[in-house]
Structure formats: structure tokens, C-alpha cells
Design a protein around this motif. Structure first.
Motif, PDB file in Angstrom:
ATOM      1  N   ARG A   1       8.562   7.565   0.190  1.00 27.06           N
ATOM      2  CA  ARG A   1       6.754   7.949   0.048  1.00 27.06           C
ATOM      3  C   ARG A   1       6.527   9.046  -0.961  1.00 27.06           C
TER       4      ARG A   1
ATOM      5  N   LEU B   1      10.493   6.482 -12.696  1.00 25.17           N
ATOM      6  CA  LEU B   1      10.332   4.914 -12.477  1.00 25.17           C
ATOM      7  C   LEU B   1      11.015   4.235 -13.586  1.00 25.17           C
TER       8      LEU B   1
ATOM      9  N   GLY C   1      12.291  -0.336 -11.336  1.00 23.26           N
ATOM     10  CA  GLY C   1      11.737  -0.339 -10.234  1.00 23.26           C
ATOM     11  C   GLY C   1      12.169  -1.321  -9.236  1.00 23.26           C
TER      12      GLY C   1
ATOM     13  N   ILE D   1      10.614   0.239  -5.842  1.00 19.98           N
ATOM     14  CA  ILE D   1       9.300  -0.466  -5.464  1.00 19.98           C
ATOM     15  C   ILE D   1       9.757  -1.129  -4.098  1.00 19.98           C
TER      16      ILE D   1
ATOM     17  N   HIS E   1       0.950  -1.278   0.125  1.00 22.56           N
ATOM     18  CA  HIS E   1       0.008   0.062   0.059  1.00 22.56           C
ATOM     19  C   HIS E   1       0.912   1.186  -0.073  1.00 22.56           C
ATOM     20  N   ALA E   2       0.587   2.223  -0.759  1.00 23.55           N
ATOM     21  CA  ALA E   2       1.326   3.555  -0.964  1.00 23.55           C
ATOM     22  C   ALA E   2       0.274   4.447  -1.481  1.00 23.55           C
ATOM     23  N   ASN E   3       0.750   5.707  -1.441  1.00 26.49           N
ATOM     24  CA  ASN E   3      -0.247   6.989  -1.789  1.00 26.49           C
ATOM     25  C   ASN E   3       0.549   7.804  -2.945  1.00 26.49           C
ATOM     26  N   PHE E   4       0.462   7.139  -4.083  1.00 28.39           N
ATOM     27  CA  PHE E   4       1.356   8.097  -5.399  1.00 28.39           C
ATOM     28  C   PHE E   4       0.479   8.075  -6.383  1.00 28.39           C
ATOM     29  N   GLU E   5       0.709   9.048  -7.356  1.00 34.77           N
ATOM     30  CA  GLU E   5      -0.145   9.113  -8.623  1.00 34.77           C
ATOM     31  C   GLU E   5       1.111   8.554  -9.395  1.00 34.77           C
ATOM     32  N   LEU E   6       0.563   8.008 -10.446  1.00 36.23           N
ATOM     33  CA  LEU E   6       1.650   7.330 -11.578  1.00 36.23           C
ATOM     34  C   LEU E   6       1.303   8.055 -12.976  1.00 36.23           C
ATOM     35  N   ASP E   7       2.169   8.548 -13.629  1.00 33.04           N
ATOM     36  CA  ASP E   7       1.949   8.825 -14.756  1.00 33.04           C
ATOM     37  C   ASP E   7       3.005   8.203 -15.864  1.00 33.04           C
ATOM     38  N   ILE E   8       2.289   7.510 -16.910  1.00 35.57           N
ATOM     39  CA  ILE E   8       3.345   6.616 -17.698  1.00 35.57           C
ATOM     40  C   ILE E   8       3.547   7.415 -18.893  1.00 35.57           C
TER      41      ILE E   8
ATOM     42  N   ASP F   1       8.653   3.040 -18.879  1.00 30.88           N
ATOM     43  CA  ASP F   1       8.841   1.968 -19.422  1.00 30.88           C
ATOM     44  C   ASP F   1       8.655   1.920 -20.953  1.00 30.88           C
ATOM     45  N   ARG F   2       7.934   2.736 -21.270  1.00 31.57           N
ATOM     46  CA  ARG F   2       7.553   3.009 -22.821  1.00 31.57           C
ATOM     47  C   ARG F   2       8.322   3.667 -23.605  1.00 31.57           C
TER      48      ARG F   2
END
Lengths: 288, 162, 775
Positions: free
Chosen positions: A47, A31, A34, A38, A2-9, A55-56
């Protein structure tokens, strides 16, 4: 986990640096593989507020012969290093390091830039890259600059990368004829282990004289460091047993290891001396 | 507020959809979707029990965020074969006694598959290096080495990759 | 790799069809295809997820715990603390099928006030998701007042040392063995050699962390699906939660590794309490970090051996002092110490013996069962001591052993004569010979070789009066069903029962299905511990199958018109012994028997020998049903500059009595070799004031594929054991001699001994440096 983050790919490099553009501190981070990030997030050692997934981003991949230099994308994986004939031909020490790097799954994901950026003094790719005089290309939306790996670290887990920058590429000069590089990872087991002491050497021989020497020491100081006095002892001379021994002792004095769960400081210092002596000797008289 | 989104995964050739927060790992997501063959052993990339193929390469699903796996081809040990029609690796593991408690085996087989896909005729040292991220506490690896080499020979005999 | 010697048996080879072959185990196809469901793979609608809040000091008083913020989090359904469980304790004594009186080993379930070890549970949180449970755990506030703790058993023995619990002292168990006249023995010695050996904590490191799922059914029975070696814990759980024994049911699953670490209860009581409170299904899966602090470890031992010996290599006296770290709670420490005592002189004839051992409480992690159970720590000492003594008197290490080996028919430390063959000498010779020519290396590498012999019990302590049950039946189509409570922890315990039934009933293994590990519906078989499953439950299954066979044979005799003793069973048919063409298919026989009302199933019980406890003054008497004997030989290369040790060859030779499944026996040997090699070289649990500093697989280093040699197994079959078909056992014995063999090889290579395991590169270098300083 569990964690609180946003992820933009990010879809490409332009988008990646745009997503990082407003990063003003460690709360926003790229990231890549990871395999460190991670783990740190799960352990709540880190945090983040927002992560930018790379990755893309194909522009950050690839291993190229760039004329006089070898140039690899920051997102090159450890496995890709192992599979590259160019790396095998130009940086055998990096191959030795990659072979001893974690396990297969981590090697398939972990990236060269990530290993550099994690800042661990035990990061396995850093000593060989440092001994190769590698340079990093740091890019942001508005800038691009080149920093020598030797100038990158500022202290334990501190470096000159701005939060809005990526390590886009790593490059080094293709070794001259007569150059030899070696890496040895000393750990408490052979497979998938954290390094107790890692030593990389890179020397150039010209008609019986050592014309260039680099000795990089891992896991024996707050950062991976060069043993510059030891290098100076070697350069300009033929390498006798005594001279190599003197350099090895200087490398050991240059280290400032700590006691931890893997080994004592005294043992690490001893290991630096043993490994420096062995690797320089071996590079000086490479098996034919 | 936790950011969530709908993610469509391709698992063993089938499309699977779920709603996941950004921090959800591929391991957790696969298990939530019923893929309990993917095992949780350490959640930090030390043991390899959770290994799956992503676009043909073995990765630790515990270190992969599920959002980043969207659109990629994911293969678990179930995708390789079943009891009626096992993959040569599965057959060799069963017949050589390489599975004891069996908990590491789904990841071990995936790591071996990832090796053989790239190196159909690995030497013993290649096998050792390829499996060093997969811990096993039961077998001492002896029968696992035998199984991988038996399967590699069988696959070469078949003359193709499976 | 395996070679077999089976031409020297106390019983002839009777031409088994199923026994002894390397058959594909019944559990293998499901495991390699990912279809096997482990305990953690089950889920139920509406299930809650549990997280444990643990103490972050090893010796402290709980001053305040406030769960109000956690309780207020949306999705949190229940939080329990010690205050919610007044007077609730759980026994931690030896589990299973025994009516014997337990020791006083109760443990608080949740901390009421006193914290005795790092990680002791303070609160249980049940929430709608794992995320919520994890968030709630971060919201629990607690204050701990540090109290003086004691972290070294020798410190704990000193007057005035902090008491871990109760009053008096920190000694939780003490045993003596006294045999012959030790003082006279030392008087007759030419040389006396005294050395002290230390063995470390060890983590079981099963790949499947502790996990379970509990729910209350329509009969008010608390059902717990759990990864365990012992379904008989249902009784202890019932007593701990205050319900009758028949209101708790344990359903096992195939276990993802146990090694003794799932012998004590793990998650069961927490789940039972929360299922009771919430009336919802509850699931608890330990993280790896939970697992490292949440179950007992192997006991560290300090063992001092004082050996009197004559110049010609006869041991005249042996005095042994042992101190074991029991950690914060008793658990199985008294029994581990007892195993150490019984095994302490090793497989040697010691007429004058004095053993004194104590298990001592500390504020370290509690210690309990682990494969080898005190016997392997004893072996680590006695086999290193044999090499040390041989070196002092200048005798070849194997010749010195040969002059002192216990032989068949002679008595062990307790005066008990094992009923089976003692083939130690042959095992040592075969293993040593298999090492072949020494590997050639150049400086800085040095080659060393070592051997270790052992004895290790199989079957539980005989004063526990152990029993085991199994049911065997034949279906109308001639297929066979075995039912037994036995838990399968990966060694093929269930498959072996199938092979036994298949052998007796003349069917092939693919015609047998085994149901196991359910305390409500499969007959209770006792624990899968103590190298007892094959011995105990295998005997029970064989008795049951033989009873069924006898009745079917009578039916077949009528059908075929011959006497019952002229009937044999094989390949799913029944036939006349000297006229195999006269036969009928199993399916036809079973139908014919059914038509006549012949009983086609049997529930059998097997009883181990029952004895009284050992004499408390002398330690004499019977402790175990029987013993396994064997040896390990290894070759190592030591880098004398870095201290790195590489095991080049590892050969095991064990007399297993009789293989049931050859591949499974080899698997036990190969796995035991990994476990023992880790114990010898790389696995280390470092504690600072009771706090574990190495709680992950990146810090606690078991051997990987790059560290292990291919293990060679030499399997001897004396057919003299007390298990089915003359079998002994191999689970624990496989591990026992490995570490001392490696220690002896390292000492052989570098010329000096590292007296403390594990022999890390640093310890090896330090030993070499100290030796060089003394020269």
C-alpha cells in the motif's frame, strides 16, 4: 483496482531523484514497468503512499559497450535485452533467461532494475546477472554508488537500496575469451511460468583448466545465491565428470529451498544438482 | 483525498479525454471511455486479454496506470480494421476459425501484430514465444498459429506494414 | 490440419451445399474486430456496482457480521447479508427444459450461520462505483468461529467424520451397475489386475469471468443480461426471489467460454436481489480471484479398477469402486457420478461388471459440471487400466484393446444398445498410425507413446425428457432468420443453426441471421451443456426449416409448373431438379408465397428419446440418447532427470457422425486437447483445509502457446448419429481421451506409471526414483 496513492511522473532523471529525495521508507517507491508493483498493489500486499513514475526517464534506458564493460540502463526492458546484438554476444545466459521471462506484454514493459528490485528469489534475470558479477549503480539526488549484485540482497525481499535511490544502471565486465554462460529455467510449464528452480553458470576455460566459475541459484533460498563452494571445486581444475558431479552436489547443499505450491524443497534441491551438472558440463564442452 | 486529473489519451488515432485517479489502470480507463473491445481477464498480467499497443509495443493495459499512457499512441484491436476492411490478421483469424469464444482474441491479435511489426517472417517458435502471455482456453492455439502465419504471408505479399 | 474419411458411411453423401464445410462462422467477424459485445460490455445509466464479501474459512460459524461502517461510506447504496434474506435458498439441481422432479439440492444464497466452503458469500454490496464497492468491502467486519471440517472424501466417509450438512452421513449420491456374474468372471480369469487412479480438481478457466447486469423494466420484469450457458435459470431465479416465472428474463450474450462452469447459476441471483432492493440497474463482474472460488470445479475422483483377464486377452470381469469429492454443496454431483458409472467400463464389451460409486460431501469447493462430466474421469482410469493389464499379460496395448472393443450393435454397461455406429477400432488405428516414425532423442530424454479410446454420451440423460425449440422464417427479400434460445459459448452453436437452415432452404450462410439466447423472445432451446446443442437444437432447427421448405416448395411448384418433389433449393434460388435453368430467385418465390398467404415460418420442437430412470439395483436401462466413440494418440518426451514432459505430437480421431462446420469441429478437438493436456500435466488446484492456494493464472497453469503441439484432427463421419444429418457431437468427446493418452505415453517413456494426475515434474521424478529403488 482501487488504492490510495499519489503518482508523480518524472520527466528526467534529475526530477526522478528529486521526487524520491524525501522518501524515508517503503511508502514511496519508483514505478518502472509496474509488472510486479501493480500486481502487489491490487492484491493489497503493498500500500504505497506515493509512486514516482520513471517511464519517461530516457537517461535510464540504453544498452552500451562501455569499453571493457557492458552497461545497461535500469529501465531497459526484457524485450530490449532480447533485441540487443551486444547482449546476445556477451551474455547468452541473459538471453536464455529473457526468452523464458513471462509473456510478450510483460517482457515489453518489465525492466531489469525492476526485476532486481522486486527481491523475489525467483526473479529470472538475477541468476545470470549474478553469475556475470554484475554491479549496480545506485543514484539519489545527493549520491551515486556502486554495489555488487552479490552484496545487494540482505534477506528475503531485503536489500541495500535506500528509499531515495534508484537502480540507475547495471554493468558487467565483458567476458574474456573462453568464457561460457548458461541459464536454465525449470518451471511447471514452458510458457509464462514462475520459476521452480533457475540455475545460471558462467565459467572461463583456459587451456583445459577452469579459471573462473560462477554458479547462481534462483528460487531455492530466500535470495538468489551463489554456490561458492561449488565454484571453488571447479576453479583451477580440468572438469571431469566426477568433479562436476561433486560441484553439483555442493550446489544442492548450498540451497535452502522451501515447499510451496510449485514444488517441494526436496525436488528443488534435486533440480539444483541436475541443472548445475548439466549446465557446467554444457559450458565446459560447448557445442562447436 | 484521492488525487485525480484530466488525462488525454490518443486511442486509435483519436483524442479521448477523461478524469481519472492515479490508481486507475489503462484497462479500466479505456473501458470507461467505451473501448469495451479491450477485455479484462485477470487484472494481473497473467492472461493477455487486455493487451493494447502503446507506441507500437503490446502491453498489458491492466498493469499500466492510465496517467503514464498520456501522450502515447494507443491502438486496440478496433484500430486495426473492421468487418468491411479487416487487417490481414483479423481476416486470417476469422477465416481460419481461430476465434471460438473470442474473448482472448482482441489481445491475441494485438500480441501478434506487435510480433509481426518487428519480425515479418517469424518461425513457429517465434510465434509461440510471442503469444505465450495470451491464454486461450478454446482453441489449443493450433488455428491461432495458422492464422498468424497466414497473415504474415499476406502482409509480406502486400510488401508493407499495416 | 485435418483428414477425412467419408467413404464408409451408413448414409451416402447427399451432396450438401453448406453442411460439412469449414465456413467462416457468423460470429467470427465481430469477434476478430472487437465489435462483439459480451455480457460485461453493457452498461446502463445510474448503474450500481456490486462486490461480494466472502468467508475466509472453509468450515465455520458466522458469529457476527457488522456492515454499519461499510453502509456509512458515501456512495454505498445497499448491503445485503444472510439476515436480510430469511428462508431464501436457491436450487442447484439440473437446469433447463425438464418437468422432472428435482433432487433436494437447495443452497443458502448468503451465509446465514454455517459456512461450508472457503469463499462462501457473506454479504453483497452495491455502490455507485467499483472503487467504492471495493472500499466498502474492506469495511465489513465479521467474526467466524472455526468448526471441524472434512477435506478428504475418504475421511468424510468414516464414522464420526464431521457432517458437512444435515444428518446421517456425507454421502450425497450412490450408484451401482451390476451386470452378469462378476464372481464367476473373476473365477474364469487367468490374471487379476487391480490399480487405483486419482484425478484432480480442475478449473474451467474460461477467459471471461462471470459477469451480469440486471434491471427492472416497466413491466416489473427482472431483466438479467448475463454470461451463461443456461437461460432457463430464469425459473430458478424467480422462485428464489419470490416472483412468478414470467417476471424474470435472461438475456444472454456471446459467452467468453463456459466448459460447464457457466452451467450452474453464477451472479444471477445476487443481481436479481439487488435490483429488487435498489430499483437501480446493478452490475457484477467477478474478479479472477472471485471466479476461482465462485463456481464449482471438476470432481476429483479416486477410481479403483479390478480387472479379470485371460492369458489371451479377454476381459472376464470388472469391478470398479469410485469416490468423488462433491465439495460443500450437491449441485450436479449425482449426475456426474451417474455419467461416470455409465462410462466406467469404456468402449469395451464387459459381460460381468460391478460398479459402485459414491459422491461424498466435504468442506472443499463444491464441484459440478465440467466438460466431460464424470465420463472423462472414468476414461482417465479405464484407459490407464487397459495399458496396465496389457503390460501384466504381456500383450500389445492396441491388440489387447482390439480383442475387447465394443462393436456396432452391442450393448454398453447399462445394457443399452447405442443406435449409431461404433468406430472405436478405426479411430484407434488411424490416430496411432498418424503418429508416424518415433522422434529420436538422447538421454536424458526418453520418448513414449500412448493411446486412449473412449465412449462419451451426447444429449442429456433420457429420463430428464429433454426437448428443444427453434424457429425458422424467411423474410420478404429471401433472407432467413433463425430464432432459438440456444446459448453460444464459443463452439459456434448459433452459427451451426444458421448453416442447417441455410442447407435446408438453399441459401448461403451470409443470408442467414440468428437471434439467440433470450428467454423472453427466443423459443427455449434448453441448455448448452452435455454435448446437446447441435443434437437437440440442430434437430429442432432442421425440423423448422424443413417445414418452411415444404410450404415454399409447394408455392414454387405452382410458380414453376412442376410437382413439389421436383423442386430443389440452392444458391439463393429455387429450381427444377432435372432442369436447373427453370428457376426463380428466392426473393421472387417468397414474394409470390406471401401474396398467396403461405405461412413462411415455423416453430419446431425436438424431443429426445424419453426413458425411465435406470434400475436402481442393477443400473440397467437407457441413460442417454447415444454415444460418441473415438481415440487420441500422443507422443511425449520425458526428461527423466527433471521430470519435465513435452507433448510432441497429439492426434485425435473421432467419429463425429457428420461435420456441420469442419473448422468448428477441428476447433473443438484442438481446444479439448489443450484442456486435457493441462489436466494431465500442469493444472492443479491446491487446497489447504479447503482454502485455495492457487487462485490465479500464474499459479493455476493451463498450457500456453509454448506448451501445446499442433493438434492433428482425423475426422470420421459415419453419418449414423441421432443429430441433424447423422451428426453426433464433439464438445465433450474432444477432451475425454486426452489425459489418459498422455498418462500412457509417460508410462511408456519411463517404465512406471504416475497414478495421480497431474503428472507434475516432481511426481514424474518421484515415480522414477521409487522404481529405481525397487530394482
Amino acid at each position: 483496482m482501487h488504492a490510495n496513492f499519489e503518482l508523480d511522473i518524472a520527466a528526467d532523471l534529475a526530477e526522478a531523484v528529486a521526487m524520491l529525495a524525501d522518501a524515508d521508507g517503503p511508502g514511496v517507491a519508483p514505478l518502472a514497468g509496474g509488472t510486479n508493483l501493480i500486481v502487489d498493489i491490487r492484491a493489497k500486499r503493498y500500500r504505497p503512499r506515493r509512486l514516482v513514475g520513471l517511464d519517461r526517464v530516457e537517461a535510464l534506458r540504453g544498452i552500451a559497450d562501455d569499453g571493457g564493460r557492458v552497461r545497461i540502463g535500469g529501465r531497459t526492458t526484457v524485450t530490449e535485452l532480447l533485441e540487443s546484438p551486444l547482449i546476445a554476444a556477451t551474455a547468452p545466459s541473459l538471453v536464455q533467461s529473457a526468452r523464458a521471462f513471462a509473456g510478450q506484454m510483460v517482457r515489453n514493459t518489465a525492466t531489469v532494475a525492476g526485476n532486481i528490485a522486486c527481491g523475489s528469489p525467483a526473479a529470472d534475470l538475477v541468476p545470470p546477472l549474478l553469475a556475470l558479477d554484475a554491479e549496480l549503480t545506485l543514484v539519489s539526488r545527493s549520491s551515486s554508488r556502486t554495489v555488487a549484485l552479490a552484496d545487494f540482497y540482505q534477506g528475503y525481499k531485503k536489500d541495500v537500496r535506500r528509499p531515495d535511490e534508484l537502480i540507475a544502471a547495471i554493468s558487467w565486465e565483458k567476458p574474456a575469451a573462453g568464457s561460457h554462460s548458461r541459464y536454465y529455467k525449470l518451471a511447471r510449464r514452458k510458457g509464462d511460468a514462475i520459476t521452480v528452480t533457475g540455475v545460471a553458470v558462467s565459467i572461463v576455460l583456459d587451456r583445459g583448466v577452469c579459471t573462473r566459475a560462477r554458479i547462481a541459484l534462483g528460487a531455492v533460498a530466500p535470495v538468489v545465491l551463489r554456490a561458492r563452494s561449488a565454484e571453488a571445486t571447479l576453479v583451477g581444475h580440468g572438469l571431469t565428470k566426477e568433479r562436476i558431479g561433486e560441484a553439483a552436489a555442493q550446489a544442492a547443499s548450498a540451497s535452502s529451498p522451501i515447499d510451496d505450491v510449485r514444488a517441494s524443497a526436496a525436488y528443488r534441491r534435486h533440480a539444483v544438482e541436475v541443472l548445475t551438472r548439466r549446465l557446467v558440463t554444457d559450458a565446459w564442452q560447448p557445442p562447436i | 483525498m484521492v488525487q485525480e486529473k484530466q488525462v488525454t489519451l490518443s486511442v486509435n488515432g483519436r483524442s479521448r479525454t477523461g478524469r481519472f485517479p492515479a490508481h486507475r489502470t489503462l484497462l479500466e480507463a479505456l473501458r470507461e471511455l467505451g473501448h469495451t473491445e479491450v477485455k479484462c481477464g485477470c487484472e494481473k498480467g497473467d492472461c493477455g486479454a487486455c493487451a493494447v499497443l502503446v507506441d507500437g509495443k503490446a502491453v498489458d493495459s491492466c498493469l499500466t496506470l492510465v496517467w503514464t499512457a498520456e501522450g502515447r499512441a494507443i491502438t486496440t484491436v478496433v484500430g486495426l480494421g473492421n468487418a468491411q476492411s479487416p487487417h490481414p490478421l483479423q481476416k486470417a483469424f476469422a477465416e481460419s476459425g481461430a476465434a471460438q469464444c473470442g474473448y482472448c482474441i482482441p489481445g491475441m491479435v494485438i500480441a501478434a501484430k506487435s510480433l509481426l511489426d518487428r519480425n515479418p517472417d517469424p518461425g513457429e517458435e517465434d510465434v509461440r514465444i510471442a503469444l505465450s502471455g495470451n491464454l486461450c482456453r478454446c482453441t489449443g492455439y493450433t488455428k491461432i498459429f495458422e492464422a498468424v502465419s497466414t497473415a504474415a504471408a499476406a502482409l509480406r505479399e502486400e510488401g508493407g506494414v499495416r | 490440419m485435418s483428414t477425412t474419411r467419408d467413404d464408409r458411411g451408413s448414409a451416402p453423401n447427399v451432396g450438401y451445399r453448406q453442411i460439412g464445410r469449414p465456413l467462416t462462422r457468423t460470429d467470427a467477424p465481430g469477434k476478430v474486430t472487437g465489435r462483439t459485445l459480451y455480457a460485461g460490455d453493457y452498461s446502463m445509466p445510474g448503474m450500481l456496482h456490486v462486490k461480494i464479501v466472502r468467508a475466509d474459512l472453509a468450515s465455520a460459524r458466522l458469529v457476527r457480521i457488522d456492515v454499519s461502517r461499510a453502509r456509512a461510506l458515501a456512495g454505498v447504496e445497499c448491503i445485503l447479508t444472510g439476515a436480510d434474506l430469511p428462508d431464501r435458498t436457491a436450487a442447484t439441481d439440473i437446469p433447463g427444459q425438464t418437468g422432472r422432479k428435482r433432487l433436494n439440492t437447495d443452497q443458502q444464497i448468503l451465509v446465514k450461520e454455517r459456512i461450508r466452503y472457503f469463499g462462501e458469500p457473506l454479504a453483497l454490496i452495491a455502490a455507485q462505483s467499483r472503487d467504492i464497492a471495493e472500499q466498502a468491502a474492506e469495511l465489513v467486519e465479521f467474526d467466524l468461529e472455526p468448526l471441524p471440517g472434512v477435506y478428504d472424501p475418504e475421511e468424510a466417509l468414516k464414522p464420526g467424520a464431521p457432517l458437512v450438512s444435515g444428518s446421517g452421513d456425507n454421502v450425497v449420491a450412490e450408484y451401482r451397475i451390476r451386470k452378469g456374474d462378476v464372481d464367476a468372471g473373476f473365477g474364469a480369469a487367468d490374471v487379476v489386475v487391480e490399480r487405483t487412479y486419482r484425478t484432480p480438481f480442475q478449473e474451467h478457466a474460461f477467459l471471461e469471468p462471470e459477469v451480469g447486469l440486471a434491471w427492472i423494466d416497466e413491466n416489473e420484469v427482472v431483466n438479467i443480461r448475463v454470461s451463461t450457458q443456461v437461460i432457463e435459470h430464469f425459473r430458478t431465479i424467480a422462485e428464489a426471489i419470490g416472483v412468478p416465472h414470467n417476471k424474470v428474463r435472461i438475456l444472454g450474450a456471446l459467452v467468453g467460454g463456459g466448459f460447464g462452469g457457466k452451467e450452474d447459476m453464477t451472479v444471477e441471483i445476487y443481481l436479481a436481489l439487488l435490483a429488487q432492493r435498489t430499483r437501480r440497474p446493478v452490475r457484477l463482474e467477478y474478479s479472477r480471484e472471485d471466479s476461482f472460488v465462485g463456481h464449482g470445479k471438476r470432481h476429483p475422483f479416486k477410481l479403483t479398477y479390478r480387472t479379470g483377464v485371460t492369458r489371451d486377452g479377454r476381459i472376464t470381469a470388472l469391478r470398479i469402486s469410485a469416490i468423488a469429492d462433491s465439495g460443500a454443496y450437491v449441485f450436479l454431483s449425482p449426475y456426474v457420478l451417474l455419467y461416470c458409472a455409465v462410462a466406467s467400463p469404456g468402449p469395451y464389451r464387459i459381460d460381468n461388471l460391478d460398479f459402485h460409486g459414491r459422491a461424498v460431501a466435504t468442506n472443499n469447493m463444491y464441484t459440478s459440471a465440467f466438460r466431460g462430466f464424470g465420463g472423462m474421469q472414468a476414461c482417465a482410469a479405464y484407459e490407464q487400466q487397459m495399458d496396465e493389464v496389457a503390460k501384466v499379460i504381456g500383450m500389445d496395448r492396441i491388440e489387447f484393446r482390439r480383442r475387447n472393443f465394443l462393436r456396432t450393435g452391442e450393448s454398453i454397461s447399462t445394457g443399452f444398445v447405442p443406435p449409431s455406429a461404433i468406430w472405436t477400432e478405426e479411430c484407434v488405428d488411424r490416430a496411432w498410425a498418424a503418429l508416424g516414425e518415433p522422434t529420436r532423442v538422447a538421454y536424458p530424454l526418453k520418448i513414449g507413446r500412448g493411446v486412449a479410446a473412449y465412449l462419451q454420451s451426447y444429449g442429456r440423460l433420457t429420463f430428464l425428457h429433454d426437448t428443444s425449440e427453434a424457429w425458422v422464417g424467411v423474410e420478404m427479400d429471401g433472407t432467413v432468420v433463425v430464432r432459438s434460445g440456444v446459448t453460444d459459448i464459443g463452439a459456434g452453436q448459433a452459427s451451426a443453426l444458421g448453416q442447417i437452415a441455410a442447407e435446408v432452404l438453399g441459401v448461403t450462410l451470409d443470408n442467414v441471421v440468428i437471434y439467440n439466447s433470450d428467454s423472453a423472445v427466443t423459443p427455449l432451446a434448453g441448455t448448452t451443456t452435455a454435448t446437446r446443442a447441435l443434437y437437440m437444437t440442430g434437430n429442432a432447427a432442421k425440423l423448422a426449416a424443413e417445414a418452411v421448405r415444404k410450404r415454399l416448395a409447394a408455392g414454387a411448384a405452382q410458380e414453376l409448373g412442376v410437382a413439389a418433389d421436383q423442386v430443389d433449393f440452392g444458391d439463393n434460388r429455387v429450381f427444377v431438379v432435372h432442369e436447373p435453368a427453370r428457376s426463380m430467385a428466392m426473393i421472387d418465390l417468397v414474394r409470390a408465397c406471401a401474396a398467396r398467404g403461405i405461412h413462411r415460418s415455423e416453430l419446431a420442437i425436438f424431443r429426445a428419446p424419453f426413458s425411465d430412470p435406470l434400475d436402481p439395483q442393477t443400473g440397467q436401462g437407457q441413460a442417454h440418447p447415444d454415444y460418441v466413440f473415438g481415440a487420441q494418440a500422443v507422443e511425449v518426451a520425458v526428461d527423466v532427470e527433471t521430470g519435465e514432459v513435452t507433448v510432441l505430437r497429439s492426434v485425435a480421431a473421432h467419429d463425429v457422425g457428420q461435420c456441420v462446420n469442419r473448422a468448428a469441429v477441428e476447433g473443438q478437438i484442438e481446444g479439448g486437447t489443450q484442456n486435457g493436456q493441462g489436466f494431465a500435466l500442469s493444472e492443479e488446484m491446491l487446497y489447504h483445509e479447503g482454502r485455495l492456494l492457487t487462485p490465479s493464472f500464474s499459479e493455476y497453469l493451463m498450457p500456453t502457446s509454448m506448451d501445446m503441439p499442433k493438434v492433428q484432427s482425423i475426422i470420421l463421419e459415419s453419418r449414423s448419429g441421432v443429430g441433424p444429418f447423422g451428426a453426433k457431437g464433439i464438445g465433450e468427446p474432444a477432451l475425454t481421451p486426452v489425459a489418459p493418452a498422455i498418462a500412457n505415453a509417460v508410462a511408456d517413456a519411463i517404465g512406471v506409471r504416475v497414478f495421480e494426475l497431474p503428472m507434475t515434474p516432481e511426481r514424474v521424478v518421484r515415480a522414477i526414483q521409487e522404481m529405481e529403488r525397487q530394482i
